[in-house]
Design a protein around this motif. Structure first.
Motif: not given
Length: 181
Positions: A11-18, A49-63
């Motif tokens: 799930l984490a790998t998928s969130a990162v790739r997305a 998947d949505q939960m982890l996707g949102n958290i990973v998205s923020n971590a990447i987007k606001f880095n």
């Protein structure tokens, strides 16, 4: 909920790739630290998947350019699954931390204009965690980064399978072999 055993590493790998852009030198370095040794969590895969996707998205987007995102998957002594996403991004001011989980609140309005979003990611993540009786906590320092920690209750921990699963091709082959014999 449609609860099934979930492989959080997948799930984490998928969130990162997305969420990673393919042609950007300004992306943060993202690493997944999987200490689960095959353990998983029982839950609704779509929601998690949505939960982890949102958290990973923020971590990447606001880095920041050249920053880091570390995703850690582990079990604690109480057999609870812990999922942590830690970044070296812009962080959240202590005075704004209480607003981080409120819907439609963009904590860095000037910065957010460069990015998509309406301020629902962390609110949705909190609700999706709550549906699984998981606790979410956010710690942050402005200019230093943010850590989002999800702690699942021990009854959601799923032990790894005792035997390796057969590949899909082997399963089809075995089915066909029984028909012939």
């Amino acid at each position: 909920l449609d609860e099934v055993p979930i492989d959080l590493h997948a799930l984490a790998t998928s969130a990162v790739r997305a969420n990673l852009k393919t042609n950007s030198d300004e992306q943060p370095c993202v690493e997944i630290h999987d200490k689960l040794k095959g353990y998983g969590v029982r839950g609704d895969e779509r929601l998690l998947d949505q939960m982890l996707g949102n958290i990973v998205s923020n971590a990447i987007k606001f880095n920041r350019p050249g920053g880091r995102v570390d995703i850690t998957l582990r079990r604690d002594r109480q057999n609870r699954i812990i999922l942590e996403v830690k970044d070296t991004g812009i962080g959240i001011a202590k005075s704004e931390l209480d607003n981080a989980l409120k819907p439609f609140i963009q904590l860095h309005p000037g910065y957010n204009r460069e990015h998509e979003g309406i301020g629902l990611g962390l609110t949705l993540a909190e609700n999706q965690a709550a549906v699984h009786n998981a606790q979410i906590s956010i710690t942050s320092r402005e200019g230093r980064g943010t850590k989002v920690k999800i702690t699942f209750p021990d009854y959601r921990t799923v032990k790894p399978p005792k035997h390796k699963r057969l590949a899909i091709d082997n399963v089809h082959f075995l089915k066909d072999a029984r028909k012939v014999a």
